[in-house]
Motif scaffolding. Sequence first.
Motif: not given
Length: 116
Positions: A29-43
């Motif tokens: 909840t700290t101001n100005y933090y953005y929490w993302s999900w990112i993925r990398q498929p094989p290759g």
Amino acid sequence: VQLQESGPGLVKPSQTLSLICTVSGGSITTNYYYWSWIRQPPGKGLEWMGVIDYSGSTYISPSLKSRTSIWRDTSKNQFTLQLSSVTPEDTAVYYCNAETRGRYYWGQGAQVTVSS
């Protein structure tokens, strides 16, 4: 800030994938933090999936919007990714990520395989 992904490594097609990112060393909840999900498929390259910010607002990639939800549990300092109706094309290493003022923090990644 440290991030750690957790969840099942194997999911069957048509089921729902759920991953949790546990954050330590700082509050989600700290101001100005953005929490993302990112993925990398094989290759393939990295694919940004969505974000939940310090206020709890979310934004999901349009290409995944119909199948993806992100929410948080402030009492546990965690945020969760849910991806429904998975197919083998959803097989990837899934990362949680934090960004604040141009600084980035990454989890180590979680391999998720979609297979029957």
